[in-house]
Design a protein around this motif. Structure first.
Motif, PDB file in Angstrom:
ATOM      1  N   ARG A  68       1.987   5.667   6.944  1.00  0.00           N
ATOM      2  CA  ARG A  68       1.133   6.072   5.819  1.00  0.00           C
ATOM      3  C   ARG A  68       0.381   4.876   5.247  1.00  0.00           C
ATOM      4  NH1 ARG A  68       5.177   8.982   1.952  1.00  0.00           N
ATOM      5  NH2 ARG A  68       3.425   8.710   0.509  1.00  0.00           N
ATOM      6  N   TRP A  69       1.063   3.734   5.176  1.00  0.00           N
ATOM      7  CA  TRP A  69       0.390   2.536   4.662  1.00  0.00           C
ATOM      8  C   TRP A  69      -0.768   2.150   5.569  1.00  0.00           C
ATOM      9  CZ3 TRP A  69       0.242  -2.467   6.985  1.00  0.00           C
ATOM     10  CH2 TRP A  69      -0.400  -3.432   6.207  1.00  0.00           C
ATOM     11  N   TRP A  70      -0.577   2.175   6.874  1.00  0.00           N
ATOM     12  CA  TRP A  70      -1.636   1.806   7.805  1.00  0.00           C
ATOM     13  C   TRP A  70      -2.829   2.750   7.674  1.00  0.00           C
ATOM     14  CZ3 TRP A  70      -3.241  -2.209  10.247  1.00  0.00           C
ATOM     15  CH2 TRP A  70      -4.160  -2.083  11.281  1.00  0.00           C
ATOM     16  N   PRO A 119       4.260   6.099  -2.889  1.00  0.00           N
ATOM     17  CA  PRO A 119       3.356   5.090  -2.344  1.00  0.00           C
ATOM     18  C   PRO A 119       2.181   5.709  -1.589  1.00  0.00           C
ATOM     19  CG  PRO A 119       5.659   4.589  -1.807  1.00  0.00           C
ATOM     20  CD  PRO A 119       5.629   5.985  -2.359  1.00  0.00           C
ATOM     21  N   TYR A 120       0.995   5.152  -1.788  1.00  0.00           N
ATOM     22  CA  TYR A 120      -0.203   5.484  -1.029  1.00  0.00           C
ATOM     23  C   TYR A 120      -0.731   6.898  -1.291  1.00  0.00           C
ATOM     24  CZ  TYR A 120       2.399   1.742   1.106  1.00  0.00           C
ATOM     25  OH  TYR A 120       3.153   0.611   1.289  1.00  0.00           O
ATOM     26  N   PHE A 167      -3.566   4.411   5.044  1.00  0.00           N
ATOM     27  CA  PHE A 167      -4.112   4.143   3.716  1.00  0.00           C
ATOM     28  C   PHE A 167      -5.067   2.953   3.764  1.00  0.00           C
ATOM     29  CE2 PHE A 167      -3.714   1.691  -0.266  1.00  0.00           C
ATOM     30  CZ  PHE A 167      -4.083   2.638  -1.200  1.00  0.00           C
ATOM     31  N   ASN A 227      -1.209  -0.768  -3.345  1.00  0.00           N
ATOM     32  CA  ASN A 227      -1.872  -1.107  -2.082  1.00  0.00           C
ATOM     33  C   ASN A 227      -1.007  -1.903  -1.123  1.00  0.00           C
ATOM     34  OD1 ASN A 227      -4.172  -0.033  -3.405  1.00  0.00           O
ATOM     35  ND2 ASN A 227      -4.735  -2.047  -4.176  1.00  0.00           N
ATOM     36  N   TYR A 228       0.176  -2.328  -1.560  1.00  0.00           N
ATOM     37  CA  TYR A 228       0.953  -3.284  -0.784  1.00  0.00           C
ATOM     38  C   TYR A 228       1.791  -2.587   0.289  1.00  0.00           C
ATOM     39  CZ  TYR A 228      -0.309  -5.892  -4.971  1.00  0.00           C
ATOM     40  OH  TYR A 228      -0.999  -6.464  -6.007  1.00  0.00           O
ATOM     41  N   THR A 229       2.432  -3.386   1.136  1.00  0.00           N
ATOM     42  CA  THR A 229       3.200  -2.823   2.241  1.00  0.00           C
ATOM     43  C   THR A 229       4.469  -2.135   1.735  1.00  0.00           C
ATOM     44  OG1 THR A 229       4.594  -4.765   2.635  1.00  0.00           O
ATOM     45  CG2 THR A 229       2.407  -4.721   3.709  1.00  0.00           C
ATOM     46  N   PRO A 230       5.039  -1.259   2.553  1.00  0.00           N
ATOM     47  CA  PRO A 230       6.318  -0.634   2.166  1.00  0.00           C
ATOM     48  C   PRO A 230       7.416  -1.647   1.900  1.00  0.00           C
ATOM     49  CG  PRO A 230       5.315   0.567   3.988  1.00  0.00           C
ATOM     50  CD  PRO A 230       4.486  -0.674   3.794  1.00  0.00           C
ATOM     51  N   TRP A 272       5.458   3.252   6.749  1.00  0.00           N
ATOM     52  CA  TRP A 272       4.565   2.262   7.357  1.00  0.00           C
ATOM     53  C   TRP A 272       3.350   2.934   7.989  1.00  0.00           C
ATOM     54  CZ3 TRP A 272       4.151  -2.960   7.295  1.00  0.00           C
ATOM     55  CH2 TRP A 272       5.188  -3.657   6.674  1.00  0.00           C
TER      56      TRP A 272
END
Length: 265
Positions: A185-187, A44-45, A189, A56-59, A183
């Motif tokens: 990493r998602w933020w 992811p990301y 990203f 692009n979505y959340t974990p 999470w």
């Protein structure tokens, strides 16, 4: 006249689908569905927004679909396409039979070809009016179209707004406990990624989101449920023709009209 128009649309269906999608049949599902299936293979990301297989979505969403990603790609695509087809059929079922199948014939092929989650977002918008926890799905995928709590807040339906927020928060809590690093990493990203080139020329998201909230509040105060998906279309983080699949929720939303008086729950 309506019957003549309907017959003309049936006659035009095959050449229309061939012109629009015939050259893309070999890439069926590769636009979005393949990104979901491949998310744990590439990580992811790791790919920028707008690139092939970018996720692009959340974990929380990545974790939820993990069992499906273990399937071979053809099997995953078949299951995913059947789920999308079922969602679209349910959404359009209130339409009169003489138009229902025609609408499905025009809406389903492009939706399945792309394989994005707009049909599921439309289902969440309908179901979420009675079961507010369903708003966790748009909030934990596309994020900005998750306008259910705003609708409830505008109508002063505080219990529904709380259920939507707390249900989403509970999922985030569990997901974060499983993988806090993901999470973070998602933020990073979301905050650090540039706007994809495909969005050049569209109004900026901040402006569209402000308009979406204004439209939603107007509709909420008047009890016009169909406004919800119009606001969601405006609030989508990335614009493309595929987001119009959200409008498939209109028949279900149009079948009910809620009291325009505000409620205190």
């Amino acid at each position: 006249m309506a019957e003549v128009g309907r017959l003309a649309l049936w006659i035009a269906l095959a050449p229309t689908l061939w012109i629009l999608f015939g050259s893309r049949l070999a890439s069926f599902g590769m636009d979005s569905a393949h990104a979901y299936w491949n998310v744990w293979r590439v990580g992811p990301y790791t790919l920028p927004p707008g690139s092939v297989d970018a996720f692009n979505y959340t974990p929380a969403f990545a974790q939820a679909i993990y069992p499906l990603t273990l399937l071979p790609w053809p099997v995953f695509l078949t299951v995913w396409s059947l789920l999308l087809a079922a969602a679209l059929t349910w959404l359009l079922w209130p339409v009169a039979p003489r138009w229902r199948w025609l609408l499905l014939a025009y809406v389903a092929p492009p939706a399945l070809l792309i394989g994005n989650i707009e049909a599921f977002l439309a289902v969440a918008a309908v179901v979420g009016l009675r079961h507010p926890t369903a708003w966790a799905f748009p909030l934990l995928t596309k994020v900005t179209p998750g306008l259910g709590p705003v609708w409830f807040g505008a109508r002063r339906e505080w219990r529904h707004a709380s259920v939507a927020a707390l249900g989403t928060g509970a999922i985030v809590f569990v997901s974060y406990a499983v993988s806090p690093e993901l999470w973070h990493r998602w933020w990073e990203f979301v905050i650090g990624s540039p706007t994809p080139p495909t969005q050049t020329g569209y109004p900026p998201l901040a402006l569209r989101l402000a308009v979406a909230v204004a439209v939603l509040v107007w509709g909420a105060l008047r009890g016009r449920q169909r406004v919800i998906v119009v606001a969601m279309v405006l609030a989508m983080p990335l614009w493309s023709s595929g987001i119009l699949v959200l409008l498939a929720a209109l028949p279900r939303l149009g079948a009910r009209h809620v009291d325009s008086g505000s409620k205190r729950l």
